[in-house]
Design a protein around this motif. Structure first.
Motif, PDB file in Angstrom:
ATOM      1  N   VAL A 116      60.459 -25.417  89.014  1.00 34.75           N
ATOM      2  CA  VAL A 116      60.398 -26.179  90.263  1.00 34.75           C
ATOM      3  C   VAL A 116      61.262 -25.524  91.332  1.00 34.75           C
ATOM      4  N   MET A 117      62.447 -25.074  90.953  1.00 40.60           N
ATOM      5  CA  MET A 117      63.333 -24.418  91.920  1.00 40.60           C
ATOM      6  C   MET A 117      62.718 -23.129  92.443  1.00 40.60           C
ATOM      7  N   GLU A 119      59.595 -22.381  92.772  1.00 38.05           N
ATOM      8  CA  GLU A 119      58.396 -22.599  93.592  1.00 38.05           C
ATOM      9  C   GLU A 119      58.616 -23.640  94.683  1.00 38.05           C
ATOM     10  N   ARG A 120      59.877 -23.978  94.960  1.00 36.18           N
ATOM     11  CA  ARG A 120      60.155 -25.073  95.883  1.00 36.18           C
ATOM     12  C   ARG A 120      59.583 -24.821  97.285  1.00 36.18           C
ATOM     13  N   ARG A 121      59.694 -23.608  97.788  1.00 34.67           N
ATOM     14  CA  ARG A 121      59.191 -23.330  99.132  1.00 34.67           C
ATOM     15  C   ARG A 121      57.690 -23.562  99.232  1.00 34.67           C
ATOM     16  N   GLU A 124      57.115 -27.832  98.369  1.00 36.24           N
ATOM     17  CA  GLU A 124      58.302 -28.610  98.724  1.00 36.24           C
ATOM     18  C   GLU A 124      58.158 -30.107  98.463  1.00 36.24           C
ATOM     19  N   THR A 126      56.302 -31.654  96.305  1.00 40.73           N
ATOM     20  CA  THR A 126      56.271 -31.849  94.843  1.00 40.73           C
ATOM     21  C   THR A 126      57.661 -31.683  94.260  1.00 40.73           C
ATOM     22  N   ALA A 127      58.381 -30.666  94.705  1.00 37.26           N
ATOM     23  CA  ALA A 127      59.740 -30.435  94.203  1.00 37.26           C
ATOM     24  C   ALA A 127      60.661 -31.585  94.581  1.00 37.26           C
ATOM     25  N   ASP A 128      60.566 -32.044  95.826  1.00 37.42           N
ATOM     26  CA  ASP A 128      61.416 -33.150  96.259  1.00 37.42           C
ATOM     27  C   ASP A 128      61.132 -34.403  95.444  1.00 37.42           C
ATOM     28  N   PHE A 131      62.711 -33.976  91.898  1.00 39.47           N
ATOM     29  CA  PHE A 131      64.162 -34.130  91.861  1.00 39.47           C
ATOM     30  C   PHE A 131      64.588 -35.576  92.138  1.00 39.47           C
TER      31      PHE A 131
END
Length: 212
Positions: A116-117, A119-121, A124, A126-128, A131
């Motif tokens: 996730v970290m 591919e965060r950019r 974003e 999905t990552a947020d 977390f």
């Protein structure tokens, strides 16, 4: 997507097939990253046709998002299964802390967080969501423990969410974030029991009333 489109399979069979596809895709994304992973290879590893994979997940982007959401569901179930045994405030906080540290040390959990970290950019929202959900699920368990001991007079806490975040942060930093950032090259010299014990002692020095 209809049942007829998959040879008349019933809903339960489709659910299991979808879950299996997500597990296989998770392995590929964790091993190769989003860009290098190929839908054809995922389908082959899952013993289905590429057409079947696309019938479930219209694109690689959609598949990746579903993989992360599915991992989040798995982690939420794991966290919800945490049972903090009855006892004094110190005992309960240590039990929670050790369970939380074990969760953070799980190789699968760490691998998904790295993915996730990385591919965060690109993903974003999905990552947020990943977390924030993890933080809320785990924080909710701890806030319940804190609230019970506030009512019992063992803790004096004005903002349970802040207090929970502080305790979790003291555990997360040495157990999770330092190894993650350094690629596991740097680890705390303290063992997990020491880290958790010191975190709880610091927490109680700030919020304890001496009655629990």
């Amino acid at each position: 997507m209809t049942e007829n489109a998959h040879g008349g399979d019933d809903a339960e069979s489709l659910r299991h097939k979808r879950k299996d596809l997500l597990k296989v895709a998770r392995r590929h994304f964790m091993a190769e990253g989003y860009s290098a992973a190929r839908m054809e290879a995922i389908a082959r590893d899952a013993s289905v046709s590429t057409a079947t994979l696309y019938a479930f997940f219209p694109s690689k982007t959609d598949l990746f998002i579903r993989v992360i959401d599915d991992a989040s569901d798995d982690f939420a179930r794991q966290i919800q299964g945490v049972q903090v045994r009855a006892g004094a405030v110190h005992e309960q906080l240590v039990a929670f802390g050790e369970t939380y540290a074990a969760f953070l040390g799980d190789p699968l959990v760490r691998a998904v967080f790295r993915l996730v970290m990385a591919e965060r950019r690109r993903f974003e929202p999905t990552a947020d969501r990943f977390f924030e959900r993890g933080r809320a699920e785990i924080g909710g368990v701890l806030m319940q423990v804190i609230g019970e001991h506030v009512e019992a007079g063992a803790l004096k806490v004005e903002r349970p969410s802040w207090a929970a975040g502080q305790l979790m942060g003291m555990i997360e930093h040495p157990v999770f974030f330092v190894p993650m950032v350094t690629g596991e090259a740097v680890r705390s010299r303290r063992d997990v029991r020491c880290i958790v014990g010191q975190a709880v002692d610091t927490f109680l020095a700030r919020y304890g009333t001496g009655q629990g």
